[in-house]
Design a protein around this motif. Structure first.
Motif, PDB file in Angstrom:
ATOM      1  N   TYR A  22       0.833  -1.204   0.000  1.00  0.00           N
ATOM      2  CA  TYR A  22       0.000   0.000   0.000  1.00  0.00           C
ATOM      3  C   TYR A  22       0.867   1.254   0.000  1.00  0.00           C
ATOM      4  O   TYR A  22       2.028   1.235   0.399  1.00  0.00           O
ATOM      5  CB  TYR A  22      -0.943   0.016   1.200  1.00  0.00           C
ATOM      6  CG  TYR A  22      -0.314   0.447   2.499  1.00  0.00           C
ATOM      7  CD1 TYR A  22      -0.446   1.752   2.968  1.00  0.00           C
ATOM      8  CD2 TYR A  22       0.421  -0.459   3.271  1.00  0.00           C
ATOM      9  CE1 TYR A  22       0.140   2.151   4.163  1.00  0.00           C
ATOM     10  CE2 TYR A  22       1.003  -0.065   4.470  1.00  0.00           C
ATOM     11  CZ  TYR A  22       0.863   1.245   4.907  1.00  0.00           C
ATOM     12  OH  TYR A  22       1.437   1.638   6.080  1.00  0.00           O
ATOM     13  N   GLU A  65       4.638  -2.935   2.481  1.00  0.00           N
ATOM     14  CA  GLU A  65       3.879  -4.183   2.580  1.00  0.00           C
ATOM     15  C   GLU A  65       2.777  -4.053   3.632  1.00  0.00           C
ATOM     16  O   GLU A  65       2.978  -3.488   4.701  1.00  0.00           O
ATOM     17  CB  GLU A  65       4.794  -5.342   2.951  1.00  0.00           C
ATOM     18  CG  GLU A  65       4.074  -6.683   2.995  1.00  0.00           C
ATOM     19  CD  GLU A  65       5.002  -7.843   3.335  1.00  0.00           C
ATOM     20  OE1 GLU A  65       4.492  -8.942   3.622  1.00  0.00           O
ATOM     21  OE2 GLU A  65       6.241  -7.629   3.337  1.00  0.00           O
ATOM     22  N   VAL A  66       1.597  -4.559   3.308  1.00  0.00           N
ATOM     23  CA  VAL A  66       0.483  -4.582   4.250  1.00  0.00           C
ATOM     24  C   VAL A  66       0.745  -5.674   5.279  1.00  0.00           C
ATOM     25  O   VAL A  66       0.976  -6.831   4.936  1.00  0.00           O
ATOM     26  CB  VAL A  66      -0.852  -4.844   3.533  1.00  0.00           C
ATOM     27  CG1 VAL A  66      -1.988  -4.953   4.555  1.00  0.00           C
ATOM     28  CG2 VAL A  66      -1.140  -3.753   2.519  1.00  0.00           C
ATOM     29  N   ASN A 105      -2.819  -8.102   6.903  1.00  0.00           N
ATOM     30  CA  ASN A 105      -3.952  -7.877   6.005  1.00  0.00           C
ATOM     31  C   ASN A 105      -4.832  -6.699   6.429  1.00  0.00           C
ATOM     32  O   ASN A 105      -6.057  -6.735   6.291  1.00  0.00           O
ATOM     33  CB  ASN A 105      -4.820  -9.138   5.898  1.00  0.00           C
ATOM     34  CG  ASN A 105      -4.088 -10.255   5.191  1.00  0.00           C
ATOM     35  OD1 ASN A 105      -3.320 -10.018   4.267  1.00  0.00           O
ATOM     36  ND2 ASN A 105      -4.314 -11.481   5.635  1.00  0.00           N
ATOM     37  N   VAL A 143      -4.757  -2.144   6.870  1.00  0.00           N
ATOM     38  CA  VAL A 143      -4.141  -0.818   6.912  1.00  0.00           C
ATOM     39  C   VAL A 143      -4.969   0.022   7.866  1.00  0.00           C
ATOM     40  O   VAL A 143      -6.179   0.163   7.701  1.00  0.00           O
ATOM     41  CB  VAL A 143      -4.111  -0.160   5.518  1.00  0.00           C
ATOM     42  CG1 VAL A 143      -3.633   1.284   5.624  1.00  0.00           C
ATOM     43  CG2 VAL A 143      -3.223  -0.948   4.576  1.00  0.00           C
ATOM     44  N   PHE A 172      -3.440   0.446  -3.285  1.00  0.00           N
ATOM     45  CA  PHE A 172      -2.983  -0.913  -3.022  1.00  0.00           C
ATOM     46  C   PHE A 172      -2.364  -1.487  -4.294  1.00  0.00           C
ATOM     47  O   PHE A 172      -2.879  -1.262  -5.401  1.00  0.00           O
ATOM     48  CB  PHE A 172      -4.141  -1.806  -2.568  1.00  0.00           C
ATOM     49  CG  PHE A 172      -4.662  -1.461  -1.211  1.00  0.00           C
ATOM     50  CD1 PHE A 172      -4.070  -1.971  -0.071  1.00  0.00           C
ATOM     51  CD2 PHE A 172      -5.745  -0.603  -1.069  1.00  0.00           C
ATOM     52  CE1 PHE A 172      -4.547  -1.648   1.192  1.00  0.00           C
ATOM     53  CE2 PHE A 172      -6.231  -0.270   0.176  1.00  0.00           C
ATOM     54  CZ  PHE A 172      -5.630  -0.793   1.313  1.00  0.00           C
ATOM     55  N   TYR A 228      -8.716  -0.290   6.627  1.00  0.00           N
ATOM     56  CA  TYR A 228      -8.948  -1.120   5.448  1.00  0.00           C
ATOM     57  C   TYR A 228      -8.499  -2.556   5.693  1.00  0.00           C
ATOM     58  O   TYR A 228      -7.358  -2.919   5.423  1.00  0.00           O
ATOM     59  CB  TYR A 228      -8.197  -0.550   4.240  1.00  0.00           C
ATOM     60  CG  TYR A 228      -8.545   0.887   3.920  1.00  0.00           C
ATOM     61  CD1 TYR A 228      -9.835   1.245   3.557  1.00  0.00           C
ATOM     62  CD2 TYR A 228      -7.584   1.882   3.990  1.00  0.00           C
ATOM     63  CE1 TYR A 228     -10.156   2.564   3.273  1.00  0.00           C
ATOM     64  CE2 TYR A 228      -7.890   3.199   3.699  1.00  0.00           C
ATOM     65  CZ  TYR A 228      -9.179   3.537   3.339  1.00  0.00           C
ATOM     66  OH  TYR A 228      -9.498   4.833   3.058  1.00  0.00           O
TER      67      TYR A 228
END
Length: 440
Positions: A24, A44-45, A48, A50, A61, A124
């Motif tokens: 993201y 990197e997210v 899983n 944000v 993304f 998110y």
């Protein structure tokens, strides 16, 4: 040889494990487009999700291209998003229709970018799965949700039946309270999106549900624990907070501003927290108070985590709709039995009072010739003696009720009997009795 083997293992890891990674980028100045976003510095997210505090930034993304040529599905599990768009090269990706959240389907022959913003917090939760896995998980979630909503509906129905049968308002308040919780889950689950409900109607339902939730939760706990007789001033604070909830709810509906939604969340869950803390103060009073405190805690704190703390960019319990539903089911089952158990105790107490009334009436008929001016302390029952001792100590009905763990109405009934048996008419007369003679 070892070097080549390491390269092979690294390649396999990137191929099979790295392909599920999502990255993201926070476009704070909204300066990137679908053509230039590829040069942005993506992160990197993690887990899983944000999560940041309130921001007006746009988030991008990135799903890197993969050797796998199957269809993938990217889902953003947040109903409060706007302007979600997908891009793959020069192609615009269309969102899948009739989905609970924003969902994009694509092949991974090149990098894919998803652009999104939110009216409220930057929260998110995302998923990236192959198409068949996504469809299977969605069917499983909808099945679980159907079970939860069906179970909730049955309990609501039973509570209405019990209300009409026992005439106890605790059942009525709990049924409406539970209905508002269920509607809240319907909204955050994205179920309304499956039926094409507009954003304006959804906002109206959110505001209405907050008002109903706050009102009937407070009415239920008040009725359940008889709080009006113990903490009469609590009602004033409840009404004050209730007026503020309605006010900020209307302002949010008109302006659609995140600030007022945040204030609304804080007010509603602060009110629920106050009532929970009040029940904690009465924890030792009886068994059904203990049940209320424990059953209410899991759902309350997971909801505060999801609807209040995430607005400030952090979480404590890492709550999600599934955890809240588990807490909801626990609360439904435990509180349902607690309300029934409480009703059973009250019915026994009422039966005892009825028996005492009949017994007292019989004693009056048998002792019509007794001298009215005698202070016959020997006629007082053990409970009446306890209450008389507390009366001459200057304690109020509410305090006596709390100390002896009986209702205020029961205290009033016993005091009436005491006055009749001692041939007095007021607490002042009771206090004037010579304590050296009347000590019990």
């Amino acid at each position: 040889m070892k070097f080549r083997l390491s390269l092979l293992l690294c390649f396999l890891y990137l191929s099979f494990f790295g392909q599920e990674k999502v990255f993201y980028f926070k476009d704070a100045n909204k300066e990137y487009s679908s053509k230039t976003i590829g040069s942005a510095n993506f992160k990197e997210v993690v887990d899983n999700i944000v999560l940041e505090s309130k921001t007006d930034a746009v988030f991008w993304f990135k799903i890197p291209k993969s050797l796998d040529d199957g269809d993938y599905v990217f889902q953003i599990k947040n109903i409060d998003t706007k302007g979600a768009k997908g891009f793959q090269g020069n192609k615009v990706l269309e969102k899948l229709p009739y989905q609970r959240y924003n969902v994009f389907q694509f092949t991974r022959n090149e990098d894919t970018f998803i652009k999104i913003a939110s009216n409220s917090k930057a929260y998110y939760p995302i998923t990236l799965n192959k198409s068949d896995i996504f469809n299977f998980k969605e069917k499983k979630i909808i099945t679980y949700n159907s079970f939860y909503y069906g179970f909730s509906f049955l309990v609501i129905l039973y509570c209405f039946v019990y209300y009409f049968y026992f005439k106890d308002y605790a059942f009525l308040y709990y049924s409406v309270f539970l209905a508002s919780i269920t509607l809240g889950f319907l909204i955050i689950d994205g179920t309304l999106n499956l039926f094409g409900v507009s954003k304006k109607i959804t906002n109206f339902l959110i505001i209405t549900n907050y008002i109903v939730l706050a009102f009937f939760a407070s009415k239920f706990i008040n009725s359940f624990l008889f709080l009006e007789s113990i903490y009469p001033k609590l009602k004033k604070y409840t009404y004050t907070v209730g007026v503020l909830i309605i006010l900020f709810g209307l302002i949010y509906f008109i302006t659609d501003s995140h600030l007022y939604l945040l204030i609304l969340n804080v007010l509603v869950f602060s009110l629920l927290l106050i009532y929970w803390l009040t029940s904690v103060l009465l924890f030792k009073r009886n068994i059904y108070t203990k049940i209320l405190v424990l059953a209410f805690a899991l759902l309350l704190f997971s909801a505060i985590d999801s609807f209040v703390l995430t607005n400030f960019g952090f979480r404590i319990f890492k709550s999600n709709p599934l955890l809240m539903k588990i807490g909801g089911i626990v609360q439904i089952i435990v509180l349902w039995f607690a309300v029934i158990f409480r009703e059973k105790i009250l019915r026994k107490e009422n039966a005892f009072i009825k028996k005492e009334i009949i017994s007292f009436s019989d004693s009056i008929n048998l002792n019509d010739e007794k001298v009215k001016n005698e202070n016959t302390f020997e006629d007082l029952s053990h409970r009446e003696r306890e209450i008389f001792n507390l009366i001459i100590q200057g304690k109020s009905n509410k305090v006596i009720s709390a100390e002896l763990n009986i209702s205020v109405n029961t205290v009033k009934f016993h005091i009436k009997n005491i006055y009749e048996k001692l041939n007095i008419k007021s607490r002042k007369e009771a206090l004037n009795i010579d304590l050296n003679i009347t000590k019990l």
